[in-house]
Write an enzyme that holds these catalytic residues in place. Structure first.
Site, PDB file in Angstrom:
ATOM      1  N   GLU A 230     -14.329  32.336 -32.482  1.00  0.00           N
ATOM      2  CA  GLU A 230     -14.860  32.097 -33.830  1.00  0.00           C
ATOM      3  C   GLU A 230     -15.828  30.925 -33.701  1.00  0.00           C
ATOM      4  O   GLU A 230     -15.406  29.776 -33.610  1.00  0.00           O
ATOM      5  CB  GLU A 230     -13.720  31.726 -34.799  1.00  0.00           C
ATOM      6  CG  GLU A 230     -12.690  32.813 -35.004  1.00  0.00           C
ATOM      7  CD  GLU A 230     -13.195  33.965 -35.853  1.00  0.00           C
ATOM      8  OE1 GLU A 230     -14.352  33.922 -36.330  1.00  0.00           O
ATOM      9  OE2 GLU A 230     -12.436  34.929 -36.027  1.00  0.00           O
ATOM     10  N   CYS A 264     -18.248  26.527 -41.049  1.00  0.00           N
ATOM     11  CA  CYS A 264     -18.966  27.530 -40.256  1.00  0.00           C
ATOM     12  C   CYS A 264     -19.605  28.580 -41.152  1.00  0.00           C
ATOM     13  O   CYS A 264     -20.680  29.091 -40.856  1.00  0.00           O
ATOM     14  CB  CYS A 264     -18.021  28.185 -39.257  1.00  0.00           C
ATOM     15  SG  CYS A 264     -16.568  28.887 -40.035  1.00  0.00           S
TER      16      CYS A 264
HETATM   17  P1  NAP Z   1     -16.688  21.912 -30.511  1.00  0.00           P
HETATM   18  O1  NAP Z   1     -17.355  20.676 -30.110  1.00  0.00           O
HETATM   19  O2  NAP Z   1     -17.046  23.167 -29.850  1.00  0.00           O
HETATM   20  O3  NAP Z   1     -15.128  21.663 -30.358  1.00  0.00           O
HETATM   21  C1  NAP Z   1     -14.164  22.631 -30.717  1.00  0.00           C
HETATM   22  C2  NAP Z   1     -12.941  22.477 -29.863  1.00  0.00           C
HETATM   23  O4  NAP Z   1     -13.278  22.877 -28.539  1.00  0.00           O
HETATM   24  C3  NAP Z   1     -12.444  21.028 -29.740  1.00  0.00           C
HETATM   25  O5  NAP Z   1     -11.044  21.071 -29.630  1.00  0.00           O
HETATM   26  C4  NAP Z   1     -13.071  20.561 -28.436  1.00  0.00           C
HETATM   27  O6  NAP Z   1     -12.350  19.512 -27.848  1.00  0.00           O
HETATM   28  C5  NAP Z   1     -12.951  21.826 -27.621  1.00  0.00           C
HETATM   29  N1  NAP Z   1     -13.883  21.984 -26.526  1.00  0.00           N
HETATM   30  C6  NAP Z   1     -15.226  21.907 -26.563  1.00  0.00           C
HETATM   31  N2  NAP Z   1     -15.739  22.198 -25.339  1.00  0.00           N
HETATM   32  C7  NAP Z   1     -14.692  22.443 -24.525  1.00  0.00           C
HETATM   33  C8  NAP Z   1     -14.565  22.783 -23.148  1.00  0.00           C
HETATM   34  N3  NAP Z   1     -15.618  22.926 -22.365  1.00  0.00           N
HETATM   35  N4  NAP Z   1     -13.324  22.957 -22.643  1.00  0.00           N
HETATM   36  C9  NAP Z   1     -12.239  22.808 -23.425  1.00  0.00           C
HETATM   37  N5  NAP Z   1     -12.279  22.484 -24.734  1.00  0.00           N
HETATM   38  C10 NAP Z   1     -13.498  22.319 -25.266  1.00  0.00           C
HETATM   39  O7  NAP Z   1     -16.852  22.189 -32.066  1.00  0.00           O
HETATM   40  P2  NAP Z   1     -16.576  21.183 -33.263  1.00  0.00           P
HETATM   41  O8  NAP Z   1     -17.696  20.230 -33.346  1.00  0.00           O
HETATM   42  O9  NAP Z   1     -15.176  20.649 -33.168  1.00  0.00           O
HETATM   43  O10 NAP Z   1     -16.573  22.211 -34.487  1.00  0.00           O
HETATM   44  C11 NAP Z   1     -17.724  22.608 -35.125  1.00  0.00           C
HETATM   45  C12 NAP Z   1     -18.142  23.979 -34.649  1.00  0.00           C
HETATM   46  O11 NAP Z   1     -17.104  24.917 -34.868  1.00  0.00           O
HETATM   47  C13 NAP Z   1     -19.306  24.507 -35.442  1.00  0.00           C
HETATM   48  O12 NAP Z   1     -20.213  25.167 -34.606  1.00  0.00           O
HETATM   49  C14 NAP Z   1     -18.654  25.477 -36.404  1.00  0.00           C
HETATM   50  O13 NAP Z   1     -19.525  26.448 -36.927  1.00  0.00           O
HETATM   51  C15 NAP Z   1     -17.591  26.045 -35.555  1.00  0.00           C
HETATM   52  N6  NAP Z   1     -16.554  26.653 -36.393  1.00  0.00           N
HETATM   53  C16 NAP Z   1     -16.456  28.007 -36.422  1.00  0.00           C
HETATM   54  C17 NAP Z   1     -15.524  28.613 -37.245  1.00  0.00           C
HETATM   55  C18 NAP Z   1     -15.385  30.111 -37.324  1.00  0.00           C
HETATM   56  O14 NAP Z   1     -14.379  30.571 -37.834  1.00  0.00           O
HETATM   57  N7  NAP Z   1     -16.338  30.885 -36.855  1.00  0.00           N
HETATM   58  C19 NAP Z   1     -14.677  27.823 -38.017  1.00  0.00           C
HETATM   59  C20 NAP Z   1     -14.813  26.446 -37.952  1.00  0.00           C
HETATM   60  C21 NAP Z   1     -15.755  25.866 -37.126  1.00  0.00           C
HETATM   61  P3  NAP Z   1     -12.837  17.961 -27.927  1.00  0.00           P
HETATM   62  O15 NAP Z   1     -12.731  17.539 -29.335  1.00  0.00           O
HETATM   63  O16 NAP Z   1     -11.870  17.275 -27.038  1.00  0.00           O
HETATM   64  O17 NAP Z   1     -14.247  17.968 -27.399  1.00  0.00           O
END
Ligand code: NAP
Length: 454
Positions: A230, A264
């Site tokens: 997602e 999102c």
């Molecule tokens: P993010 O930076 O991708 O982080 C999301 C999660 O992934 C965090 O727990 C992060 O951990 C972890 N993570 C990131 N890279 C990783 C890797 N290489 N290996 C392991 N874990 C990893 O996103 P965010 O800033 O928290 O959230 C915003 C994004 O989420 C936006 O793009 C939004 O659109 C999307 N989103 C999508 C939905 C949907 O249902 N489609 C819903 C909500 C949000 P750390 O915090 O430790 O980096």
């Protein structure tokens, strides 16, 4: 290597807490507990597993003030919205308590066999990697169906909401789930890569950015494991000449500015047809100006800081580069620390960052369209595919466009929103797989064919 996580209140920068990442030994013992519990949990009758959801909902209800405050302190969401988030989790528990057994009951298929049917078996340990923007809801909408289907769950939450991550484990324990059914890990990205490759971890659910999706699904594919992704969105909100602004203007404002713009499925591109363009701009601006900014802990606050300063800085870069290409500021564009004021940009074109990229904050880019077909073609010009919304009084014409929308959702006269009863998910760079509803609970099961001849 840094083995601690420190959490901060984004509103005032105060330090909230410091946590030590789990050692390799501790992570292994958590994995063992998840595997041992799975062996009993999968044999527990579905009705009994679903019954625990009532207790889980009760725990959320009893602690609603505590958990809402924790959300607000860690990521800056206005407190009224934090409470609404917990209430939505309670609704989710209620939905699957009532429907999970039906969704997972054997499905008889008539063939030449004496008996043939499909059964839905749990897979084992499912690893969830989750974002901070809805720190309870995102985790619950993964965990409630996945655990009720008989799997066990591990959570790696976003670091800035580590307090929420631990509180969610507490919820499951207080509700009486067997120890090991749902466990939070405090792990860094490297540990997650190792875990994905562990034989006992059967699948991965990620909600997060496109970048995280590429990395995590990439690792999962090297060991042939299923993932549900997602990811980000860049939803268009199409406003046609005959849109009922009296009725729906507030919905459009909410579609962009709720959660201080960090959703999102938010409306991230307003595509407005010529006949209503000037009226829309005037009325939309007037409504956005009314949004009350303050400390997110105050009851009356409608918009507040973003979850981290770097997120506000990133948003500023996208806005600045778009202004360089000709976008005009109708409102806002003030950034200070984690604060970004509600902003409206006009004269936005398809080559600007605020059109092509996801803006994760309170920025509303407005694009003028000639007519419905031009609006749909602008809306579809995106590598994301979470959802599109369309406001018009002419439902039949809107209905005729259903086939032209290649997103996971098309909402007519409402904002794109998640609902436990409806499947949720995206296409293209917004990911794959579905959460919620029957489709969501079937993502992490073995759909097994049984064929019996006498
Ligand atoms: P993010 O930076 O991708 O982080 C999301 C999660 O992934 C965090 O727990 C992060 O951990 C972890 N993570 C990131 N890279 C990783 C890797 N290489 N290996 C392991 N874990 C990893 O996103 P965010 O800033 O928290 O959230 C915003 C994004 O989420 C936006 O793009 C939004 O659109 C999307 N989103 C999508 C939905 C949907 O249902 N489609 C819903 C909500 C949000 P750390 O915090 O430790 O980096």
């Amino acid at each position: 290597m840094n083995n601690t996580i420190t959490t901060y209140n984004p509103y005032n920068g105060d330090k909230l807490n410091r946590y030590t990442l789990f050692s390799t030994e501790k992570t292994h013992s958590i994995l063992d507990a998840a595997e041992n519990t799975f062996n009993d949990w999968k044999l527990t009758p579905i009705k009994k597993r679903a019954k625990l959801l009532r207790k889980l909902g009760d725990v959320l209800n009893e602690n609603i003030e505590k958990y809402s405050k924790l959300i607000t302190l860690e990521m800056g969401k206005p407190i009224a919205e934090s409470r609404a988030e917990i209430k939505k989790c309670i609704l989710l528990c209620d939905f699957y308590e009532k429907n999970a057994a039906r969704f997972l009951s054997d499905h008889i298929i008539d063939t030449e066999a004496h008996e043939s049917f499909i059964s839905y078996d749990p897979l084992g340990i499912i690893l969830a990697v989750m974002p901070w923007n809805y720190p309870f809801w995102q985790v619950f909408r993964f965990a409630v169906p996945t655990l009720t289907a008989g799997n066990t769950g591990l959570l790696k939450h976003a670091s800035n909401v580590t307090g929420c991550a631990l509180a969610i484990q507490e919820c499951f324990e207080q509700a009486g789930y067997p120890i090991g059914c749902f466990q939070t890990l405090l792990s860094n990205h490297e540990d997650i890569e190792t875990l994905i490759k562990n034989d006992n971890v059967k699948a991965i659910s990620l909600t997060g950015s496109e970048k995280a999706g590429i990395s995590i699904a990439g690792t999962a594919s090297t060991v042939l494991k299923k993932s549900v992704l997602e990811l980000g969105g860049n939803n268009a909100c199409i406003v046609l000449d005959d849109a009922d602004l009296d009725r729906y203007l507030n919905t459009m404002v909410k579609a962009r500015f709720q959660n201080s713009g960090q959703s999102c499925i938010a409306a991230k591109r307003f595509i407005v047809t010529e006949g209503i363009y000037d009226t829309f701009l005037k009325r939309f601006k007037a409504e956005v100006e009314k949004l009350k900014y303050d400390n997110p802990l105050k009851e009356t606050t409608q918009t507040s800081v973003l979850a981290r300063e770097d997120l506000a800085e990133e948003l500023q870069k996208q806005v600045d580069s778009s202004i360089k290409k000709g976008a005009k500021i109708l409102l806002g564009n003030i950034q200070k620390g984690a604060y970004f004021s509600p902003t409206i940009l006009t004269d936005v074109t398809e080559d600007m960052d605020v059109f092509t990229e996801e803006t994760f904050g309170p920025v509303a880019p407005i694009i003028k369209a000639k007519d419905l077909d031009h609006a749909i073609s602008l809306a579809s010009n995106s590598r994301f595919g979470l959802g599109t919304m369309l406001f018009t009084k002419d439902i039949e014409t809107a209905r005729n466009k259903i086939g032209s929308i290649n997103d996971g959702a098309f909402f007519i006269n409402d904002m794109v929103k998640s609902d436990p009863r409806l499947p949720f998910g995206g296409t293209k760079a917004s990911g794959y797989g579905r959460e919620l509803s029957q489709e969501g609970i079937l993502e992490f099961v073995n759909i097994k064919t049984i064929y019996i001849n006498k």
